[in-house]
Every structure is written in structure tokens, then in C-alpha cells.
Design a protein around this motif. Sequence first.
Motif, short mmCIF file in Angstrom:
data_model
loop_
_atom_site.label_atom_id
_atom_site.label_comp_id
_atom_site.label_asym_id
_atom_site.label_seq_id
_atom_site.Cartn_x
_atom_site.Cartn_y
_atom_site.Cartn_z
N ILE A 297 0.84 -1.20 0.00
CA ILE A 297 0.00 0.00 0.00
C ILE A 297 0.87 1.24 0.00
CG2 ILE A 297 -1.81 1.25 1.25
CD1 ILE A 297 -2.52 -1.46 2.57
N MET A 298 0.60 2.14 -0.95
CA MET A 298 1.28 3.42 -0.99
C MET A 298 0.30 4.53 -0.59
SD MET A 298 3.47 5.17 -4.06
CE MET A 298 4.62 3.80 -4.00
N LYS A 299 0.64 5.25 0.47
CA LYS A 299 -0.18 6.35 0.97
C LYS A 299 0.45 7.68 0.61
CE LYS A 299 -0.99 6.32 5.23
NZ LYS A 299 -1.00 6.15 6.69
N SER A 300 -0.34 8.53 -0.05
CA SER A 300 0.15 9.85 -0.44
C SER A 300 -0.22 10.87 0.63
CB SER A 300 -0.45 10.26 -1.79
OG SER A 300 -0.25 11.63 -2.03
N GLN A 301 0.78 11.58 1.18
CA GLN A 301 0.51 12.63 2.14
C GLN A 301 -0.14 13.84 1.47
OE1 GLN A 301 4.64 12.75 3.54
NE2 GLN A 301 3.94 12.18 5.59
N ALA A 302 0.13 14.04 0.20
CA ALA A 302 -0.42 15.19 -0.51
C ALA A 302 -1.92 15.07 -0.71
CB ALA A 302 0.28 15.35 -1.86
N SER A 303 -2.39 13.89 -1.06
CA SER A 303 -3.81 13.71 -1.37
C SER A 303 -4.59 13.02 -0.26
CB SER A 303 -3.96 12.90 -2.66
OG SER A 303 -3.48 11.58 -2.47
N GLY A 304 -3.90 12.31 0.63
CA GLY A 304 -4.59 11.55 1.67
C GLY A 304 -5.16 10.23 1.17
N SER A 305 -4.93 9.89 -0.09
CA SER A 305 -5.46 8.65 -0.66
C SER A 305 -4.39 7.56 -0.62
CB SER A 305 -5.93 8.88 -2.09
OG SER A 305 -4.85 9.32 -2.90
N ARG A 306 -4.79 6.34 -1.02
CA ARG A 306 -3.85 5.25 -1.03
C ARG A 306 -4.08 4.36 -2.24
NH1 ARG A 306 -8.17 2.74 -0.62
NH2 ARG A 306 -9.10 1.80 1.21
N THR A 307 -3.01 3.76 -2.73
CA THR A 307 -3.05 2.84 -3.86
C THR A 307 -2.58 1.48 -3.35
OG1 THR A 307 -2.65 4.57 -5.48
CG2 THR A 307 -2.13 2.32 -6.15
N ILE A 308 -3.31 0.43 -3.72
CA ILE A 308 -3.07 -0.89 -3.16
C ILE A 308 -2.77 -1.90 -4.27
CG2 ILE A 308 -4.03 -2.76 -1.76
CD1 ILE A 308 -5.92 -0.71 -0.51
N VAL A 309 -1.72 -2.67 -4.09
CA VAL A 309 -1.40 -3.79 -4.97
C VAL A 309 -1.44 -5.06 -4.13
CG1 VAL A 309 0.31 -4.85 -6.49
CG2 VAL A 309 0.05 -2.36 -6.46
N ASN A 310 -2.26 -6.03 -4.53
CA ASN A 310 -2.41 -7.28 -3.78
C ASN A 310 -1.65 -8.42 -4.43
OD1 ASN A 310 -4.15 -6.09 -1.94
ND2 ASN A 310 -5.99 -6.66 -3.07
N TYR A 311 -1.21 -9.35 -3.58
CA TYR A 311 -0.63 -10.60 -4.07
C TYR A 311 -1.16 -11.73 -3.20
CZ TYR A 311 2.62 -14.38 -5.01
OH TYR A 311 3.15 -15.60 -5.35
N ASN A 312 -1.67 -12.78 -3.84
CA ASN A 312 -2.23 -13.89 -3.08
C ASN A 312 -2.18 -15.16 -3.91
OD1 ASN A 312 -3.57 -15.56 -1.33
ND2 ASN A 312 -5.58 -14.63 -1.59
N GLU A 313 -1.37 -16.12 -3.49
CA GLU A 313 -1.28 -17.40 -4.19
C GLU A 313 -2.01 -18.52 -3.45
OE1 GLU A 313 2.71 -18.79 -4.49
OE2 GLU A 313 3.11 -18.65 -2.33
#
Length: 317
Positions: free
Chosen positions: A106-122
Motif C-alpha cells: 500500500i502506498m499512501k500519499s501525504q499530498a492527497s490523503g489517498s492510497r493505492t493498493i497492490v495485492n498478491y495472493n497465491e
Amino acid sequence: MSLIAVGACYVDTILTTPHYPGEDDKLRATSISRRRGGNCPNSLEVLQQLVAETPANLQFPLNLVAILPARSSVASQQIRTAFEPHVSLDHCLYREEFEEPASSYIMKSQASGSRTIVNYNELPEMTLEEFGRIVDGLKGPAAWFHFEGRIPDVTLSCIRHLRNRFPDTKVSVEVEKPGREGLQELVEEADVVFYSKTWAQHNGYNSANECVQKQLSLTRKASLLCCTWGQDGAAALETSTRNLVHSPAYCPAGFQVVDTIGAGDTFIAGMLYGLICKKKGWDLSQKLSMANHLAGTKVAQEGFAGLGRVLREYCTT
């Protein structure tokens, strides 16, 4: 009544950055943290705090049904340590041939307050047969089952099996991911439905109120429909009376967006607590307001620690 939450359990790695990097950019993170994640586990983490603040005669057992790697793996040991003894993992399914847990980056941006998520699950997903063995082995008081709308076709079969085995069991479902086929069919089988803003917008709804009002005609068994809408609060609709309640978002004094990860899961925890523990003591407006208080407080802090205080504050105001 016990609560059994069925969904994925992740290990989250969270990077906080000043802003989102562009493609092929290099950016230094300001902090890194790792914690247990997943929609249902997040809700249970908040619920165990609320239960700890509750009189003994109103408490209820909490259980997680999730797919985990081998029992001996570091990840499974960490997850058990994080939950037990307050949340039981007795019904979890272990994939002994796997060592790596389901993971989110998860990458959280301090500028926007939003977050981008990349999942991995095998890890192979739970089957109906596995769920059936769990249900058939249940003993004790009646249970409330809460399902993450994860694999809709399997989840639908699981709910139908549950209905056949225990007709009086309460079932709630989370409808979150836009474009995921089969979620509307889950809605038709549930007693309580939690809609996300992203799913509602994807389906053409412009507000939380519009979502629950228009979904009313598409539900067969539901007694309550709930929809969250971020800074615009949340709406809940009792289907039998058509009583529609809207509650504004809660912003603590000096409010700043710090961590939105798990805000929706925190809201669901608040509503489930109200529905199970305060079903006669609080009206719908109070349940919705409490859930918003929890979610708003969570957004203004890092992680989930200390959210039990919201119940104390709410009950004394």
C-alpha cells in the motif's frame, strides 16, 4: 450470539510518501509499517476493542474464517498472536504447502490523503465443501455470519448452505469492489448489506441515500441496507418500515486525514456492534452515528489502536 466473519486475511506493507511517484520515477518514502490487514480482520480488530468496553452480559464471541499459509509459517504465527485470545481462529483453513500469506503493498500519499493498493495472493480460495465442514461442526449459541463479497459465486453457495443448515442465522455481506460480477446476487440473500461508495458510483448512484433507496427493490430478504459515502457520511434504510436515516461524517476536533486504510471496515464494525449488542438499546440513528464516529476517528489516526475509546465517549455524550 457469536459473530463469524468470512474473508481474506492479509499482511499489509504500507509505504507513506510525500506524493505519488510518476512512472519510472524514484521517490523516498517517509515511513514504512507492516500490519495484519484484510476487510474482515480489520473489522474484527475494531470489534474486539468494542467488546472489551462492553458489560459482560452483552459480550459475544468473535471468530475469523480465512485462508492462511502453513500453521508453522511466520505469517500464521504472527496473525494468531495478533488476534488470540479475543478473536478465535479455530475455523481458519491452513494451506500447509504454502509459506507466504496473502499480501498487500500500500502506498499512501501525504499530498492527497489517498492510497493505492497492490495485492498478491497465491493461496487457494475456500471451497463450498470446506465451508460446509465448518458450518456442520458449529456448536453453541446462534451465530451471525458476515461475508466479505470476495468470490461471489462461492460465497453465494456458502450462504445458501448456511441457510439450509441454520435457517435462523443472520447474514450480512459487504458489497465493495466495482465491476465484480455476482455481488448483486449476494445482496438478494443477505439480511444486512453494506455498500461502498465506489461500488455505488460504478452502478450509477450519486449518493448514499439514492443507493439504498434504489437497491430496496432489488433485495428479497434484507432488513437493513447501509451505504458509506466518505466525507458525505452514510445512509441506512430499514426495509420493513422504509425508515431512511442519513448521518454526516464525523470529524474530531482539529481533524486531518491521516490514514484511510480500513475506514470502511471500521464503519462495518461499528454497525455490527450496534446491531448485535445494542439491537434494542439504540435506534438506527444511534447505530449509524456510532459507526461514523468510529470511522471518522480512525481516519484521523494511524492504524486501529485505541478505537475502543470511541464507545466510551459516545455512550457518555
